[in-house]
Structure formats: structure tokens, C-alpha cells
Enzyme design. Structure first.
Site, short mmCIF file in Angstrom:
data_model
loop_
_atom_site.label_atom_id
_atom_site.label_comp_id
_atom_site.label_asym_id
_atom_site.label_seq_id
_atom_site.Cartn_x
_atom_site.Cartn_y
_atom_site.Cartn_z
NE ARG A 223 20.67 47.75 -47.45
CZ ARG A 223 19.20 47.66 -47.90
NH1 ARG A 223 18.44 47.62 -46.62
NH2 ARG A 223 18.80 47.17 -48.83
CG HIS A 271 17.01 43.94 -42.88
ND1 HIS A 271 18.25 44.20 -43.25
CD2 HIS A 271 16.22 44.32 -43.85
CE1 HIS A 271 18.13 44.72 -44.61
NE2 HIS A 271 16.76 44.94 -44.76
P1 NDP Z 1 14.50 55.53 -53.63
O1 NDP Z 1 15.61 55.51 -54.34
O2 NDP Z 1 13.05 55.53 -54.06
O3 NDP Z 1 14.73 56.99 -52.51
C1 NDP Z 1 15.90 57.22 -52.01
C2 NDP Z 1 15.72 58.72 -51.57
O4 NDP Z 1 17.06 59.08 -50.97
C3 NDP Z 1 15.52 59.55 -52.47
O5 NDP Z 1 14.60 60.58 -52.39
C4 NDP Z 1 17.06 60.28 -52.97
O6 NDP Z 1 17.07 61.60 -53.34
C5 NDP Z 1 17.55 60.27 -51.47
N1 NDP Z 1 19.05 60.25 -51.24
C6 NDP Z 1 19.77 59.49 -52.02
N2 NDP Z 1 21.21 59.80 -51.99
C7 NDP Z 1 21.03 60.98 -51.21
C8 NDP Z 1 21.88 61.98 -50.64
N3 NDP Z 1 23.39 61.75 -50.85
N4 NDP Z 1 21.62 63.13 -50.04
C9 NDP Z 1 20.18 63.05 -49.74
N5 NDP Z 1 19.38 62.28 -50.15
C10 NDP Z 1 19.52 61.48 -50.96
O7 NDP Z 1 14.67 54.17 -52.34
P2 NDP Z 1 13.37 53.62 -51.50
O8 NDP Z 1 12.69 54.86 -50.91
O9 NDP Z 1 12.74 52.60 -52.21
O10 NDP Z 1 14.50 52.74 -50.51
C11 NDP Z 1 15.19 53.60 -49.69
C12 NDP Z 1 16.25 52.57 -48.92
O11 NDP Z 1 15.38 51.59 -47.89
C13 NDP Z 1 16.76 51.24 -49.75
O12 NDP Z 1 17.71 51.75 -50.66
C14 NDP Z 1 16.94 50.37 -48.51
O13 NDP Z 1 18.29 50.60 -48.44
C15 NDP Z 1 16.29 50.69 -47.45
N6 NDP Z 1 15.25 49.51 -47.43
C16 NDP Z 1 14.93 48.95 -46.05
C17 NDP Z 1 14.26 47.94 -45.88
C18 NDP Z 1 14.15 47.39 -44.47
O14 NDP Z 1 13.33 46.18 -44.40
N7 NDP Z 1 14.77 47.88 -43.61
C19 NDP Z 1 13.42 47.39 -46.77
C20 NDP Z 1 13.54 48.08 -48.03
C21 NDP Z 1 14.30 48.99 -48.15
P3 NDP Z 1 16.53 62.12 -54.92
O15 NDP Z 1 15.10 61.95 -54.70
O16 NDP Z 1 17.02 63.51 -54.85
O17 NDP Z 1 17.00 61.11 -55.66
C1 OXD Z 2 15.24 45.70 -49.35
C2 OXD Z 2 15.55 45.25 -47.71
O1 OXD Z 2 16.22 46.60 -49.71
O2 OXD Z 2 14.74 44.46 -47.46
O3 OXD Z 2 14.17 45.38 -49.95
O4 OXD Z 2 16.24 45.93 -47.23
#
Ligand code: NDP
Ligand code: OXD
Length: 308
Positions: A223, A271
Site C-alpha cells: 500500500r 494499482h
Molecule cells: P496475508 O494476510 O496473507 O499476509 C500478510 C503477511 O504480512 C503475513 O506473512 C504477516 O505475518 C505479515 N505481517 C503482517 N504484519 C506484520 C508485521 N507487523 N511485521 C512483519 N510481518 C507482518 O496478506 P496477503 O498476502 O493476501 O496480502 C498482502 C497485502 O497485499 C494486502 O494486505 C494488500 O495490501 C496488498 N495487495 C495489493 C494488491 C495490488 O494490486 N497492489 C492486490 C492485493 C493485495 P504473519 O504470517 O506472521 O501473520
Molecule cells: C486488494 C487490492 O487488496 O487490490 O485486493 O489492493
């Protein structure tokens, strides 16, 4: 038993067709045909309206139409309502394609060659093969692990960092502040795939950039709020970072005249790294409604206290 979709009508039509064919037992409603608000049990939206809970007192599940839920104000939802984000293969595949394309372009110096071409310079750069380019992912969730599986066949040394310790196929795993410092020191291309939370806001900042080897590259697909913009500009200007690929910004789109638009070392995309497919999303939501009805936790259940 009603499912209400609060999104645009083009998407609604595609979702409605999937519900009609694959879940005729669930009544599908949308903005134009909202039905009886009191019968709504399941609702999908990008941002829930402030009066959601009072309008739909029977609500059980609220689905985000994307993987992220940082746009949700959790405080507006009653505690008994489960929030579910989108976990779905199509969304993961899109992210894998984008990050592989960006990482390979950085790895094979496509951005440097584009600059050389514009300056009419026929200039070879040293060719390093993948085993000599270290790629690290911030976040080892659904998307981070998908990206690791997509990059692994090229032979890049891969690492990932997340909150809790875990074992990941094809990648070294790190957690905690010390783990992050250790990982960054051995990173040529850094990919941000964290959710945006109070803990991760501004994580891509001067201190973090300083821990990378000089000349490293950044791909931000998390983000815009993860990035401290002025710190990125300073790191690019003094050579600490050599290139950034940004799919997300804050705000989106950036205002006219923002320095990122014309920066020679920043590639901006609007995005689109991974885009929700309405039909695929409808299938994932139907599967989760069925799980919920069987007393199982939905896939992608958000830990509301953690914000992701
Ligand atoms: P998940 O919830 O599956 O994974 C999040 C990961 O981040 C986990 O491994 C989690 O750790 C880690 N994490 C969260 N907080 C912390 C922290 N404070 N310190 C260290 N690690 C942390 O999410 P997704 O993989 O499905 O998606 C990730 C992000 O991608 C979304 O939230 C969104 O913002 C972004 N996104 C962007 C898109 C785009 O088109 N640009 C499309 C879709 C998503 P743990 O495993 O220990 O919980
Ligand atoms: C999502 C994105 O969170 O598109 O799916 O960013």
C-alpha cells in the site's frame, strides 16, 4: 438468506450469474435491487458504509472484495460479525505475474537500458544471472508465498520476513527486528507485500533503506502508506536505491505535479498488480459461506484486533 453486493453494477452482473448457477440457495442482491435489509446475512464491499450494522442487524459475514482490509473501519462493525478478505488463486496469480515481471526487469537492467536508449547510448552493463541476485519479500502471506513460488524456478536466492516464525519452501525466513536487519543486508531487490496496519505504516523509510546494500531496488505492491515518499526520493537521489517500481501510492492517483510522475528512477503503475475478478471472487465467497454454515472458519478470516 441474502447476500448483498455493494459494488458497481458491472461486477454485480458477473457475480449474480455465478450465484445463480452455483448457489441458487443464496438470494443475490445488489445496490439496485437491495431487497429486505433485515434478511442480509452476508455482504461484500470494498468499504463498508458507516451504518452497516444498524441497517443489517442479521449480518454474519462481511467480505472485502480485495485481499486488503486496511480500508475497513473495524470499529464500525459489531464484534459478532466476521470480516473475511479475499484469498483466491486468480488474485495470487496476478500478483505473481506482476512481481516476476518487475523483478526480472530490474534484474536484467531494463530500466537502465531504457534510460540509455533515451540518451542514445549503446552501453553494456555486466550481466549477472539469477543465482547472484537476492530477492526478499516483506510479508510471507498468501501473496508473498505465491510470489516466492513464482520466482523460485529462476534460481534467485529468496528470503521472506513476517511477524511470526515459519518455514517456507524455496526461501529463507526471518522475523523480528534483528531478522529484518539480517535479511535486508543480503537483499538486492526488496518487495513489499505487507498489509497496511498501525505497525507497518511507513515501514519503507530511510532507516530501512540504509540497511540495504547500496544500489538496491524496491518494488512496492503493498500500500502507498507503507512508503515514506521523501525518504524514497532521498535514497534514489543519493544512490542508496537505484530504482523503484510502485504499484500503490497515497493517495491514488497521485496529484498532478507530484515528483514521482516524472522521476527517471520510478516506474508507476495504477494499482493493477493484481485485480479482483468478480466471478472468481463470487466463487470464493460462496465457498466461504458454505464453510461458515458448516461451522468452519472462512478462508481469509481477518484477525480484527491485528488489522489483517
Ligand atoms: P496475508 O494476510 O496473507 O499476509 C500478510 C503477511 O504480512 C503475513 O506473512 C504477516 O505475518 C505479515 N505481517 C503482517 N504484519 C506484520 C508485521 N507487523 N511485521 C512483519 N510481518 C507482518 O496478506 P496477503 O498476502 O493476501 O496480502 C498482502 C497485502 O497485499 C494486502 O494486505 C494488500 O495490501 C496488498 N495487495 C495489493 C494488491 C495490488 O494490486 N497492489 C492486490 C492485493 C493485495 P504473519 O504470517 O506472521 O501473520
Ligand atoms: C486488494 C487490492 O487488496 O487490490 O485486493 O489492493
Amino acid at each position: 438468506m441474502t447476500f448483498l453486493f455493494l459494488g458497481d453494477m458491472g461486477r454485480a452482473a458477473k457475480m449474480r450469474a455465478v450465484f445463480a448457477a452455483e448457489a441458487p440457495d443464496i438470494a443475490f442482491h445488489d445496490r439496485e435491487t437491495p431487497g429486505d435489509a433485515a434478511t442480509v446475512r452476508y455482504l461484500a464491499t470494498w468499504t463498508p458504509p458507516a451504518d452497516l450494522a444498524s441497517r443489517h442487524p442479521g449480518l454474519e459475514l462481511v467480505f472485502s472484495t480485495g485481499a486488503g482490509v486496511d480500508q475497513f473501519d473495524m470499529g464500525l462493525l459489531p464484534p459478532q460479525v466476521s470480516v473475511v478478505r479475499l484469498v483466491e488463486k486468480h488474485l495470487i496469480d496476478g500478483m505473481v505475474e506482476y512481481v516476476c515481471a518487475a523483478a526480472l526487469s530490474l534484474h536484467r537492467d531494463f530500466f537502465a537500458y531504457a534510460r540509455a536508449q533515451r540518451g542514445e547510448r549503446w552501453q553494456e552493463l555486466p550481466v549477472l544471472l539469477a543465482p547472484r541476485r537476492r530477492i526478499s519479500i516483506l510479508g510471507a502471506g498468501e501473496l508473498g508465498r505465491g510470489v516466492i513460488a513464482g520466482l523460485a524456478p529462476f534460481g534467485f536466492p529468496l528470503s521472506a520476513w513476517s511477524r511470526s516464525p515459519r518455514t517456507i519452501e524455496h526461501a529463507a525466513h526471518y522475523s523480528g527486528d534483528d531478522g529484518l536487519t539480517q535479511m535486508l543486508a543480503a537483499t538486492d531487490i526488496l518487495v513489499c507485500l505487507l498489509p497496511l496496519t498501525a505497525q507497518t505504516t511507513g515501514v519503507l523509510c530511510r532507516d530501512l533503506f540504509a540497511k540495504l546494500p547500496r544500489g538496491a531496488c524496491l518494488i512496492n505492491v503493498g500500500r502507498g502508506g507503507h512508503l515514506v515518499e521523501n525518504d524514497l526520493l532521498a535514497a534514489l537521489d543519493d544512490g542508496q536505491l537505484s530504482q523503484a517500481v510502485l504499484d500503490v501510492t497515497a493517495p491514488e492517483p497521485l496529484p498532478a505535479g507530484h515528483p514521482f510522475w516524472q522521476h527517471p528512477r520510478i516506474l508507476l503503475t495504477p494499482h493493477i498488480a493484481s485485480v479482483t475478478d468478480p466471478a472468481m471472487a463470487a466463487r470464493a465467497m460462496i465457498a466461504n459461506i458454505r464453510r461458515h454454515r458448516e461451522g468452519l472458519a472462512p478462508e481469509g478470516l481477518v484477525r480484527r484486533d491485528m488489522g489483517y
